[in-house]
Design an enzyme around this catalytic site. Structure first.
Site, mmCIF file in Angstrom:
data_model
loop_
_atom_site.group_PDB
_atom_site.id
_atom_site.type_symbol
_atom_site.label_atom_id
_atom_site.label_comp_id
_atom_site.label_asym_id
_atom_site.label_seq_id
_atom_site.Cartn_x
_atom_site.Cartn_y
_atom_site.Cartn_z
ATOM 1 N N ASP A 41 0.857 -1.182 0.000
ATOM 2 C CA ASP A 41 0.000 0.000 0.000
ATOM 3 C C ASP A 41 0.895 1.234 0.000
ATOM 4 O O ASP A 41 2.124 1.121 0.044
ATOM 5 C CB ASP A 41 -0.963 -0.030 1.196
ATOM 6 C CG ASP A 41 -0.247 0.102 2.529
ATOM 7 O OD1 ASP A 41 0.995 0.152 2.549
ATOM 8 O OD2 ASP A 41 -0.933 0.144 3.555
ATOM 9 N N SER A 42 0.307 2.414 -0.057
ATOM 10 C CA SER A 42 1.123 3.631 -0.202
ATOM 11 C C SER A 42 1.595 4.170 1.133
ATOM 12 O O SER A 42 2.434 5.063 1.174
ATOM 13 C CB SER A 42 0.298 4.702 -0.887
ATOM 14 O OG SER A 42 -0.715 5.143 0.000
ATOM 15 N N GLY A 43 1.039 3.669 2.222
ATOM 16 C CA GLY A 43 1.334 4.224 3.532
ATOM 17 C C GLY A 43 0.331 5.291 3.943
ATOM 18 O O GLY A 43 0.245 5.658 5.106
ATOM 19 N N GLY A 44 -0.443 5.778 2.980
ATOM 20 C CA GLY A 44 -1.384 6.862 3.254
ATOM 21 C C GLY A 44 -2.414 6.494 4.312
ATOM 22 O O GLY A 44 -2.644 7.258 5.250
ATOM 23 N N ASP A 47 -8.236 -6.895 -0.575
ATOM 24 C CA ASP A 47 -7.392 -7.178 0.581
ATOM 25 C C ASP A 47 -8.221 -6.822 1.794
ATOM 26 O O ASP A 47 -9.074 -5.934 1.722
ATOM 27 C CB ASP A 47 -6.128 -6.301 0.592
ATOM 28 C CG ASP A 47 -6.438 -4.894 1.058
ATOM 29 O OD1 ASP A 47 -7.003 -4.124 0.274
ATOM 30 O OD2 ASP A 47 -6.152 -4.569 2.229
ATOM 31 N N HIS A 50 -7.389 -21.410 9.042
ATOM 32 C CA HIS A 50 -8.767 -21.695 8.616
ATOM 33 C C HIS A 50 -9.385 -20.489 7.919
ATOM 34 O O HIS A 50 -9.947 -20.613 6.831
ATOM 35 C CB HIS A 50 -9.646 -22.122 9.796
ATOM 36 C CG HIS A 50 -11.096 -22.096 9.420
ATOM 37 N ND1 HIS A 50 -11.691 -23.106 8.709
ATOM 38 C CD2 HIS A 50 -12.036 -21.111 9.569
ATOM 39 C CE1 HIS A 50 -12.956 -22.764 8.449
ATOM 40 N NE2 HIS A 50 -13.186 -21.560 8.961
ATOM 41 N N CYS A 103 -15.160 -27.637 5.087
ATOM 42 C CA CYS A 103 -13.840 -27.010 4.902
ATOM 43 C C CYS A 103 -12.740 -28.068 4.806
ATOM 44 O O CYS A 103 -12.724 -29.041 5.555
ATOM 45 C CB CYS A 103 -13.557 -26.053 6.056
ATOM 46 S SG CYS A 103 -11.986 -25.169 5.873
ATOM 47 N N ASP A 161 -2.146 8.610 -1.669
ATOM 48 C CA ASP A 161 -3.440 9.308 -1.754
ATOM 49 C C ASP A 161 -3.837 9.858 -0.395
ATOM 50 O O ASP A 161 -3.301 9.431 0.628
ATOM 51 C CB ASP A 161 -4.527 8.349 -2.266
ATOM 52 C CG ASP A 161 -4.747 7.165 -1.336
ATOM 53 O OD1 ASP A 161 -3.772 6.722 -0.682
ATOM 54 O OD2 ASP A 161 -5.881 6.670 -1.251
ATOM 55 N N CYS A 183 -9.432 -27.214 5.036
ATOM 56 C CA CYS A 183 -8.186 -26.601 5.518
ATOM 57 C C CYS A 183 -7.477 -27.520 6.513
ATOM 58 O O CYS A 183 -8.079 -28.433 7.066
ATOM 59 C CB CYS A 183 -8.485 -25.236 6.137
ATOM 60 S SG CYS A 183 -8.890 -25.293 7.889
ATOM 61 N N GLN A 203 -10.518 8.254 -5.445
ATOM 62 C CA GLN A 203 -11.139 8.700 -4.190
ATOM 63 C C GLN A 203 -12.475 9.378 -4.520
ATOM 64 O O GLN A 203 -12.962 9.266 -5.638
ATOM 65 C CB GLN A 203 -10.165 9.622 -3.429
ATOM 66 C CG GLN A 203 -8.993 8.866 -2.775
ATOM 67 C CD GLN A 203 -9.423 8.045 -1.558
ATOM 68 O OE1 GLN A 203 -10.560 8.107 -1.090
ATOM 69 N NE2 GLN A 203 -8.494 7.240 -1.030
ATOM 70 N N CYS A 209 -9.327 -27.746 9.966
ATOM 71 C CA CYS A 209 -10.583 -28.517 9.995
ATOM 72 C C CYS A 209 -10.354 -30.013 9.761
ATOM 73 O O CYS A 209 -11.115 -30.846 10.243
ATOM 74 C CB CYS A 209 -11.559 -27.975 8.961
ATOM 75 S SG CYS A 209 -12.235 -26.378 9.427
HETATM 76 ZN ZN ZN Z 1 -11.129 -24.948 8.006
#
Ligand code: ZN
Length: 386
Positions: A93-96, A279, A348, A317, A147, A319, A202, A322
């Site tokens: 990211d830009s840090g903004g 994200d 998970h 699931c 930004d 994963c 924006q 699980c």
């Molecule tokens: Zn799971």
């Protein structure tokens, strides 16, 4: 355009797009979710564990890495990929966003933001140019332009002023990025030669300002475009409406990134409106707080009702958590304060997000995204299921 950058839309289903984004360190199948590794780590997980979950790209935070350990050190270590031991794409990211959330410890001017480090009070500054320099040293595959992130709610006038300043910063940030790309800034060690830079739209929740921001940012010209300033507290319907309105005006042949979103149902709804990249800290942060996502909605594993529940978090699931552990065991670890709880919960939740994206991509390929969306929304509830 950065030489290693490419984006192909390989399938469409109504407004949803299935794409393939090529970056310096590899290919990202979109729509994609980027796990957040704020300080060059996915909190609670090793990179072997992250690898096994198979995200195509992760995110790291410019502000945090600039403050500690410093982008100079990371550049000397060969860039972020070499430093943290991760070979696939990274977006910084830009840090903004972080700087603007340091209310009371920052001063905003046309040049940029002067702020005090949250660690030691050092006076630091971030500008359109220095944000590009820092990200060049970090060597992410994707750098974000700097930004201004106004807080929500904000008036039309204030939002307009922030949007207009962001447009001026877009031009400055892009000019600096191009100078860096052409090797015209010899004192900045550029760790990833094929780095791309994304612009940020924006304009808050005001559609006229979003339109103006799109026109101005696209006129500057970036490899791709992000929608910033949403998922900051506005109602869900407003998020969907403004994201959809904005996405529809962005160039068809470039990826669209909705920054900071969101809950699992937000991802499905935003994909329906043409978003390709996401994200969010929710799967990882909430995992550490004991909130686990399931197909029926989030559950709080510390709840006493799970004390003797020997089933997995989510029977569907696949994963590692699980496949091996029960809700009762995970509740025990969480209540006992075992650090393993954070790891198992994080794996998970990240798997749930990444698997949801796999399902979305498959559905778009097969032309069944609308059915996927309906089924997902019928089953998923933000209220804790019984
Ligand atoms: Zn799971």
């Amino acid at each position: 355009m950065a030489p290693s950058f490419g984006f192909d839309v390989i399938a469409r289903d109504a407004g949803a797009r299935r794409g393939r984004l090529t970056l310096a360190h590899g290919v990202v199948e979109t729509p994609a979710f980027m796990p957040v590794g704020t300080r060059a780590a996915i909190k609670g997980a090793t990179f072997d564990e992250v690898d096994a979950l198979a995200p195509d790209i992760i995110l790291a935070n410019t502000y945090h890495l600039h403050v500690r350990p410093g982008d100079d050190l990371i550049a000397r270590a060969g860039g972020l990929h070499a430093f943290m031991g991760w070979a696939k794409p990274v977006l910084t990211d830009s840090g903004g966003y972080q700087v603007f959330s340091l209310a009371g410890r920052r001063t905003l001017s046309e040049d940029g933001v002067v702020f005090q480090s949250h660690l030691d009070g050092r006076r630091l500054s971030l500008t359109a140019e220095s944000a590009a320099d820092i990200q060049a040293r970090l060597g992410s595959d994707v750098a974000m332009m700097f930004d201004e992130c106004p807080s929500w709610p904000a008036t039309h006038d204030d939002t307009r002023a922030a949007m207009a300043r962001t447009l001026r910063w877009a031009a400055r940030g892009r000019a600096r990025f191009e100078a860096l790309s052409e090797g015209l800034v010899p004192d900045v060690l550029r760790s990833t030669p094929g780095q791309a830079q994304f612009g940020i739209i924006q304009g808050g929740t005001f559609k006229d300002l979003r339109d103006e921001s799109v026109a101005g940012t696209v006129a500057v010209g970036f490899e791709a475009y992000a929608i910033g300033g949403l998922s900051v507290g506005e109602p869900t319907e407003v998020l969907y409406d403004v994201a959809g309105h904005t996405a529809a005006q962005l160039p068809e042949d470039r990826p669209r990134y909705l920054m900071g979103a969101g809950m699992p149902d937000d991802l499905v709804e935003a994909v329906a409106r043409g978003i390709d990249l996401f994200d969010c800290v929710l799967p990882t942060r909430n995992a550490r707080n004991g909130q686990l996502f399931t197909r029926r909605g989030p559950i709080s594993i510390k709840n006493a009702r799970y004390a003797e529940d020997l089933g997995p978090i989510d029977p569907a699931c696949t994963c590692p958590t699980c496949r091996r552990h029960s809700r009762a065991y995970l509740r025990h670890l969480f209540v006992a304060g075992e650090i393993t709880a954070a790891t198992l919960n994080t794996l998970h939740n990240l798997h749930f997000y990444l698997d949801t994206m796999r399902g979305i991509r498959k559905a778009i390929e097969f032309g069944t995204f609308e059915a996927f969306r309906q089924a997902f929304l019928e089953t998923y509830s933000r209220r804790q299921p019984l």
